[in-house]
Design a protein around this motif. Structure first.
Motif, PDB file in Angstrom:
ATOM      1  N   ILE A 164     -69.631  15.699  12.894  1.00 30.86           N
ATOM      2  CA  ILE A 164     -70.056  14.296  12.824  1.00 30.86           C
ATOM      3  C   ILE A 164     -71.168  14.156  11.797  1.00 30.86           C
ATOM      4  N   SER A 171     -67.505  -2.010  16.923  1.00 27.94           N
ATOM      5  CA  SER A 171     -67.375  -1.734  15.483  1.00 27.94           C
ATOM      6  C   SER A 171     -68.225  -2.690  14.657  1.00 27.94           C
ATOM      7  N   LEU A 186     -66.342   6.150  16.938  1.00 34.29           N
ATOM      8  CA  LEU A 186     -66.967   7.253  16.214  1.00 34.29           C
ATOM      9  C   LEU A 186     -65.916   8.254  15.752  1.00 34.29           C
ATOM     10  N   SER A 217     -75.807   5.766  13.861  1.00 32.07           N
ATOM     11  CA  SER A 217     -75.358   4.395  14.115  1.00 32.07           C
ATOM     12  C   SER A 217     -74.678   4.279  15.468  1.00 32.07           C
ATOM     13  N   SER A 218     -73.918   5.313  15.864  1.00 29.50           N
ATOM     14  CA  SER A 218     -73.266   5.290  17.176  1.00 29.50           C
ATOM     15  C   SER A 218     -74.291   5.409  18.292  1.00 29.50           C
ATOM     16  N   ASN A 241     -73.074   8.542  10.871  1.00 25.14           N
ATOM     17  CA  ASN A 241     -72.189   8.103  11.951  1.00 25.14           C
ATOM     18  C   ASN A 241     -72.811   8.370  13.314  1.00 25.14           C
ATOM     19  N   ASN A 262     -75.478   0.139  10.581  1.00 25.87           N
ATOM     20  CA  ASN A 262     -75.334   0.974   9.385  1.00 25.87           C
ATOM     21  C   ASN A 262     -76.179   0.464   8.217  1.00 25.87           C
ATOM     22  N   GLN A 304     -63.925   6.607  12.868  1.00 20.98           N
ATOM     23  CA  GLN A 304     -64.788   6.382  11.711  1.00 20.98           C
ATOM     24  C   GLN A 304     -65.143   7.701  11.027  1.00 20.98           C
ATOM     25  N   ASN A 305     -65.353   8.739  11.817  1.00 16.98           N
ATOM     26  CA  ASN A 305     -65.796  10.026  11.276  1.00 16.98           C
ATOM     27  C   ASN A 305     -64.633  10.902  10.790  1.00 16.98           C
TER      28      ASN A 305
END
Length: 411
Positions: free
Chosen positions: A55, A400, A105, A62-63, A59, A407, A108-109
């Motif tokens: 990760i 999201s 996550l 922000s998560s 990311n 972000n 996105q990752n």
């Protein structure tokens, strides 16, 4: 660096996204909510740990802040809301928030936006074909249906054929030019929910992938079988924009074709509205009531709302009466049920500051960015007619959007 996607990745991601889709009104989650809600979170953790790469710092940050902000909102709502709130209900919201953050996550990752849409498209395609089979199968199995029960208090009932097909004949049967048909609920608790996913599939086929010319007529027919006024309205708008360029090139031909299509649609909409308007406590009257009454509750509790606890909200609204002038414009006087309008329900339960912030995050969602205005049209119209917004499939859109806002400050 783009990660290599194997068949095992696709299988696990399809399972994860299938659970996510069915969390938004699927019978799996209605009949076995606790089990499948936990399973959704477990599969999300498993995918993130074993089917992804390391990760990234951005990311993760922000998560982390995303889950912290949403947890703070839920806990603050619990402590400041009036009346007796059951913390277990809030714990369930925290579980869903955790699942949504982990799923977002993961994609996105470890995945691309296009890949995510391809997997969702695959799942919605299966839902569409199943809906068609479910609708046709009723004519052959309607004499062999049995009851199944579920829900928080085991108060949800539907009929099934060996847990393969699902119907509610007493509630959803209708007459179409002398033929007795049944509204198609597919794998969901009611046809109004099924239409959301069918229209999302129409959106993907019409605006994102644009491949199979035979798919659109099939999904249009599937939407018609739901006999949902909301669903048909959304479908007409989508079809207009899908074929807008062709209409400009040959308007006469498409006026003729459109007229042939709109005739049965008009009949369905007209008979649907007439049927609903003649019932004492029709779904249309309740939806109007669910638009107005929760908004007035929010006006009386504008900062904190009355709390996320659904049972507390149901009891509160059953004892809440509108002023005589407003009530005179409505048919329904009160109800002990939850609200079918997710937007005004959110306002009533959280107050205006939090609800408007969450709605803003919804509009900033980052999962469906192709023709985002079309996608948001489907979602907003649907959640204003069904209690869906706080379920994981819709909650992840808010997540999201929130993470995209975070972000900007964590890069």
């Amino acid at each position: 660096m783009v990660m290599r996607i194997t068949q095992s990745h696709k299988i696990l991601d399809s399972i994860l996204l299938s659970l996510l889709v069915f969390s938004g009104g699927g019978l799996l989650f209605v009949l076995n909510r606790n089990l499948f809600s936990v399973l959704l979170c477990v599969v999300a953790v498993f995918a993130l740990l074993f089917f992804g790469k390391k990760i990234t710092k951005n990311n993760f940050n922000s998560s982390f802040f995303g889950i912290a902000i949403l947890t703070f909102i839920v806990l603050m709502n619990y402590f400041v809301s009036p009346g007796s709130q059951i913390f277990l209900k809030y714990g369930f919201h925290l579980l869903n928030i955790t699942s949504c953050v982990l799923i977002y996550l993961h994609f996105q990752n470890n995945r691309t936006e296009k890949y995510f849409l391809q997997r969702i498209r695959f799942i919605l395609k299966i839902i569409m074909y199943y809906s068609l089979v479910n609708f046709i199968a009723y004519f052959f199995i309607k004499g062999n249906l049995t009851d199944i029960y579920g829900g928080w208090n085991n108060d949800f009932v539907t009929k099934t054929f060996n847990y393969i097909f699902f119907y509610e004949p007493e509630k959803n049967a209708f007459n179409f030019f002398g033929i007795e048909l049944i509204r198609n609920q597919g794998w969901f608790w009611e046809p109004g929910v099924n239409q959301v996913y069918l229209n999302l599939y129409l959106y993907l086929e019409g605006f994102v992938f644009k491949r199979s010319k035979w798919t659109i007529p099939l999904v249009v027919f599937a939407i018609l079988t739901t006999y949902s006024t909301t669903g048909i309205f959304i479908m007409i708008v989508l079809l207009f924009f899908i074929f807008l360029k062709l209409i400009r090139r040959n308007p006469v031909l498409y006026i003729i074709i459109g007229s042939l299509i709109l005739m049965p649609i008009y009949y369905i909409a007209q008979t649907n509205i007439e049927a609903k308007s003649t019932e004492k406590a029709s779904s249309m009257n309740k939806r109007i009531f669910d638009l107005v009454q929760p908004f007035y509750i929010a006006l009386d509790h504008p900062i904190t709302g009355v709390g996320f606890d659904l049972e507390h909200f149901q009891k509160f609204r059953s004892e809440y009466y509108l002023d005589d002038e407003t009530q005179s414009l409505l048919i329904t006087e009160t109800t002990e049920k939850g609200s079918s309008n997710s937007i005004t329900f959110l306002m009533a339960t959280t107050g205006f500051p939090v609800s408007l912030f969450l709605i803003y995050c919804l509009f900033k969602q980052q999962l469906f960015r192709y023709r985002q205005e079309i996608f948001m049209f489907i979602i907003v119209v649907s959640v204003m007619s069904e209690p869906l917004l706080l379920r994981p499939f819709y909650l992840i859109l808010i997540v999201s959007g929130l993470i995209s806002i975070i972000n900007k400050f964590t890069k």
